[in-house]
Design a protein around this motif. Structure first.
Motif, mmCIF file in Angstrom:
data_model
loop_
_atom_site.group_PDB
_atom_site.id
_atom_site.type_symbol
_atom_site.label_atom_id
_atom_site.label_comp_id
_atom_site.label_asym_id
_atom_site.label_seq_id
_atom_site.Cartn_x
_atom_site.Cartn_y
_atom_site.Cartn_z
ATOM 1 N N GLU A 126 6.174 6.894 -5.436
ATOM 2 C CA GLU A 126 5.079 6.856 -4.468
ATOM 3 C C GLU A 126 5.274 5.740 -3.454
ATOM 4 O O GLU A 126 5.125 5.924 -2.240
ATOM 5 C CB GLU A 126 3.754 6.670 -5.224
ATOM 6 C CG GLU A 126 2.536 6.449 -4.347
ATOM 7 C CD GLU A 126 2.022 7.724 -3.716
ATOM 8 O OE1 GLU A 126 1.291 7.619 -2.714
ATOM 9 O OE2 GLU A 126 2.340 8.822 -4.216
ATOM 10 N N LEU A 158 5.119 5.884 -9.919
ATOM 11 C CA LEU A 158 4.545 4.906 -8.993
ATOM 12 C C LEU A 158 5.607 4.392 -8.024
ATOM 13 O O LEU A 158 5.353 4.271 -6.813
ATOM 14 C CB LEU A 158 3.933 3.744 -9.771
ATOM 15 C CG LEU A 158 3.389 2.592 -8.924
ATOM 16 C CD1 LEU A 158 2.241 3.070 -8.032
ATOM 17 C CD2 LEU A 158 2.914 1.435 -9.806
ATOM 18 N N ALA A 181 6.241 7.744 -0.222
ATOM 19 C CA ALA A 181 4.948 8.133 0.337
ATOM 20 C C ALA A 181 4.156 6.896 0.754
ATOM 21 O O ALA A 181 3.044 6.659 0.273
ATOM 22 C CB ALA A 181 4.158 8.957 -0.677
ATOM 23 N N LEU A 186 1.974 4.329 3.291
ATOM 24 C CA LEU A 186 0.791 4.577 4.119
ATOM 25 C C LEU A 186 1.241 4.713 5.576
ATOM 26 O O LEU A 186 1.578 3.716 6.223
ATOM 27 C CB LEU A 186 -0.202 3.423 3.951
ATOM 28 C CG LEU A 186 -1.538 3.548 4.692
ATOM 29 C CD1 LEU A 186 -2.303 4.772 4.220
ATOM 30 C CD2 LEU A 186 -2.365 2.277 4.493
ATOM 31 N N GLN A 196 5.182 7.297 -15.838
ATOM 32 C CA GLN A 196 4.151 6.929 -14.867
ATOM 33 C C GLN A 196 4.634 5.790 -13.956
ATOM 34 O O GLN A 196 4.339 5.774 -12.761
ATOM 35 C CB GLN A 196 2.865 6.513 -15.592
ATOM 36 C CG GLN A 196 2.175 7.658 -16.318
ATOM 37 C CD GLN A 196 0.815 7.263 -16.846
ATOM 38 O OE1 GLN A 196 -0.080 6.898 -16.080
ATOM 39 N NE2 GLN A 196 0.647 7.330 -18.164
ATOM 40 N N GLU A 231 -4.382 0.578 -10.016
ATOM 41 C CA GLU A 231 -3.440 1.490 -10.646
ATOM 42 C C GLU A 231 -2.553 0.733 -11.648
ATOM 43 O O GLU A 231 -2.277 1.231 -12.747
ATOM 44 C CB GLU A 231 -2.582 2.185 -9.588
ATOM 45 C CG GLU A 231 -1.474 3.070 -10.139
ATOM 46 C CD GLU A 231 -1.980 4.244 -10.978
ATOM 47 O OE1 GLU A 231 -1.139 4.923 -11.591
ATOM 48 O OE2 GLU A 231 -3.217 4.484 -11.031
ATOM 49 N N SER A 245 0.834 -1.209 0.000
ATOM 50 C CA SER A 245 0.000 0.000 0.000
ATOM 51 C C SER A 245 0.865 1.255 0.000
ATOM 52 O O SER A 245 2.054 1.213 0.325
ATOM 53 C CB SER A 245 -0.899 0.012 1.241
ATOM 54 O OG SER A 245 -0.111 -0.047 2.428
ATOM 55 N N THR A 246 0.239 2.358 -0.389
ATOM 56 C CA THR A 246 0.869 3.680 -0.297
ATOM 57 C C THR A 246 -0.187 4.651 0.206
ATOM 58 O O THR A 246 -1.368 4.303 0.345
ATOM 59 C CB THR A 246 1.385 4.163 -1.665
ATOM 60 O OG1 THR A 246 0.252 4.539 -2.468
ATOM 61 C CG2 THR A 246 2.175 3.087 -2.381
ATOM 62 N N ALA A 247 0.226 5.888 0.445
ATOM 63 C CA ALA A 247 -0.746 6.890 0.891
ATOM 64 C C ALA A 247 -1.824 7.106 -0.169
ATOM 65 O O ALA A 247 -3.006 7.274 0.144
ATOM 66 C CB ALA A 247 -0.031 8.205 1.201
ATOM 67 N N ALA A 248 -1.410 7.108 -1.439
ATOM 68 C CA ALA A 248 -2.369 7.320 -2.526
ATOM 69 C C ALA A 248 -3.165 6.066 -2.862
ATOM 70 O O ALA A 248 -4.298 6.148 -3.337
ATOM 71 C CB ALA A 248 -1.639 7.818 -3.773
ATOM 72 N N TYR A 249 -2.571 4.896 -2.604
ATOM 73 C CA TYR A 249 -3.227 3.611 -2.890
ATOM 74 C C TYR A 249 -3.182 2.779 -1.610
ATOM 75 O O TYR A 249 -2.324 1.911 -1.431
ATOM 76 C CB TYR A 249 -2.512 2.890 -4.038
ATOM 77 C CG TYR A 249 -2.284 3.783 -5.236
ATOM 78 C CD1 TYR A 249 -3.347 4.173 -6.037
ATOM 79 C CD2 TYR A 249 -1.001 4.257 -5.541
ATOM 80 C CE1 TYR A 249 -3.145 5.010 -7.124
ATOM 81 C CE2 TYR A 249 -0.798 5.101 -6.619
ATOM 82 C CZ TYR A 249 -1.866 5.468 -7.412
ATOM 83 O OH TYR A 249 -1.665 6.313 -8.480
ATOM 84 N N PRO A 250 -4.102 3.060 -0.673
ATOM 85 C CA PRO A 250 -3.997 2.516 0.686
ATOM 86 C C PRO A 250 -4.325 1.035 0.835
ATOM 87 O O PRO A 250 -4.137 0.485 1.914
ATOM 88 C CB PRO A 250 -4.983 3.374 1.479
ATOM 89 C CG PRO A 250 -5.980 3.843 0.464
ATOM 90 C CD PRO A 250 -5.214 4.017 -0.798
#
Length: 426
Positions: free
Chosen positions: A116, A113, A120, A122, A109, A63, A50-55
């Motif tokens: 991210e 990713l 970044a 989660l 892109q 994505e 997970s990431t902050a944008a893709y939790p």
């Protein structure tokens, strides 16, 4: 093409129109430390999820789907004295897509990713998400335990523990230790994360139809600071023991796993490295080898018999699947094959065949984007770059005498047998 981005941060670019994909690899390399292996393995699990944008894993999967089915993963690797956290991403080159509609190319892109994922993650309330952390710790625990279901893997791990008694960094799996894993907290892994970003050597590599300007621009805004990297050797050198370590265990198996470990003190930077590669191929590394021919085919004493050579640890290993009652006979035949090679009893025909096989394997690797990317890390760590023409010239020059000289340096150090015991259970 090789570029220094910051102190301790490099970019390698293999520009080519050979593939319809673009491959990206990011390696974070740190000295191998027994206390850190497990935390780094768990960190890889958490970052991959997970990431902050893709939790959630679902959001991240969506994505990747949006990026025309891009693949992404994080793995951990032990390489000599180094521990590697590796991110990989493979994307379609959009020039081969008929319905590509976004303005930003897929390579950019994909790099965004990866940025991210790395920078970044989660981190609600400044720490890893408790639910995600607990789930990934359980997943890693399950993964470590499931490795033991592969009985050949289990036998090889036990062999390594015998061979490297008292050296936990070499004996331990790249995934770490269950007991350490159970004690790790989210705060511990967060500390490992910050340490990785601040101190690891970072090697980024790209293969595909990408220009130097695009590759450098895509990494220019990654928040990586200069770091001091000690240029220490990736080779693990160890002293020969004066006696062979012997171990065996019972397990619910019909086919016993007999594995042997030898010291072969020839490393990637040694003059005899190519001769050692050829020796391994002739001894047990190919279906043409002496082990395959004489242990499996002629004597019919093994379901399989093969060898592997590790030029970062100076080791040679043999793996066999046998009936337990044949253990002594198999060990004797293996020893006979080694003695024969040490006495120079290698036919020119077999030498020619295994050299041809090695060349074909090297050429096949050039058709694999991931294998080409993987080779770049070895080049970075060893500072050895071997063009194909030079490599082939060295291979062609290997003689029976060269292989004999290598074979005479091979010394048995450990044997391990995993067998079914008296019950011979399933």
């Amino acid at each position: 093409m090789h570029f220094r981005i910051k102190d301790g941060v490099t970019l390698d670019l293999l520009p080519t129109k050979q593939f319809k994909t673009i491959g990206i690899k990011v390696d974070f390399v740190a000295p191998l430390q027994a206390t850190a292996i497990t935390a780094r393995a768990l960190l890889a699990q958490v970052l991959e999820t997970s990431t902050a944008a893709y939790p959630t894993q679902t959001a991240l999967a969506r994505e990747l789907s949006r990026l025309y089915g891009a693949s992404f993963g994080i793995s951990v690797i032990k390489l000599g004295t180094k521990h590697v956290i590796r991110l990989t991403c493979s994307l379609v080159d959009e020039q081969y897509l008929n319905n590509f509609w976004t303005q930003q190319p897929l390579f950019e892109q994909g790099m965004a990713l990866l940025k991210e994922v790395l920078f970044a993650p989660l981190l609600p309330k400044g720490n890893f998400d408790p639910t995600t952390f607990t789930q990934q710790r359980q997943n890693l625990l399950t993964a470590i335990k499931s490795l033991d279901d592969d009985k050949q893997y289990l036998a090889n791990r036990r062999l390594q523990e015998l061979l490297f008694t008292g050296q936990p960094t070499q004996a331990m799996s790249a995934l770490g230790d269950i007991h350490v894993l159970n004690e790790l907290s989210a705060t511990d892994v967060l500390s490992t994360y910050h340490d990785m970003l601040a101190h690891d050597a970072v090697h980024v590599a790209v293969v595909g139809d990408v220009t130097e300007e695009r590759a450098q621009a895509a990494i220019a805004d990654w928040p990586l600071a200069d770091r001091t990297i000690t240029d220490d050797t990736p080779y693990y050198r160890w002293s020969l023991r004066d006696h062979v370590q012997v171990g065996d265990d019972e397990a619910p198996v019909v086919q016993a796993k007999l594995n042997l470990a030898y010291q072969l003190p020839i490393y990637r930077d040694d003059a005899d490295f190519m001769a050692a590669v050829v020796f391994n191929a002739a001894f047990g590394g190919t279906p043409l080898s002496l082990l395959f021919t004489n242990v499996r085919e002629k004597a019919s004493l093994a379901y399989y018999a093969s060898s592997g050579y590790n030029p970062f640890t100076g080791t040679l290993s043999v793996q066999t699947g046998i009936q337990a009652e044949n253990q002594q006979r198999v060990e004797a035949i293996i020893a006979e094959q080694l003695t024969a090679m040490q006495n120079g009893e290698l036919s020119e025909k077999l030498l020619t065949e295994v050299k041809a096989g090695l060349l074909n394997a090297r050429l096949a690797a050039l058709d694999s984007p991931q294998r080409r990317l993987t080779g770049l890390l070895n080049t970075q760590l060893t500072h050895l770059h071997e063009p194909l023409t030079s490599w082939q010239e060295k291979l062609d020059a290997i003689t029976v005498a060269d292989v004999t000289r290598v074979a005479q340096q091979v010394t048995l150090q450990a044997t391990y047998c995993l067998h079914g015991g008296a019950q011979g259970a399933k």
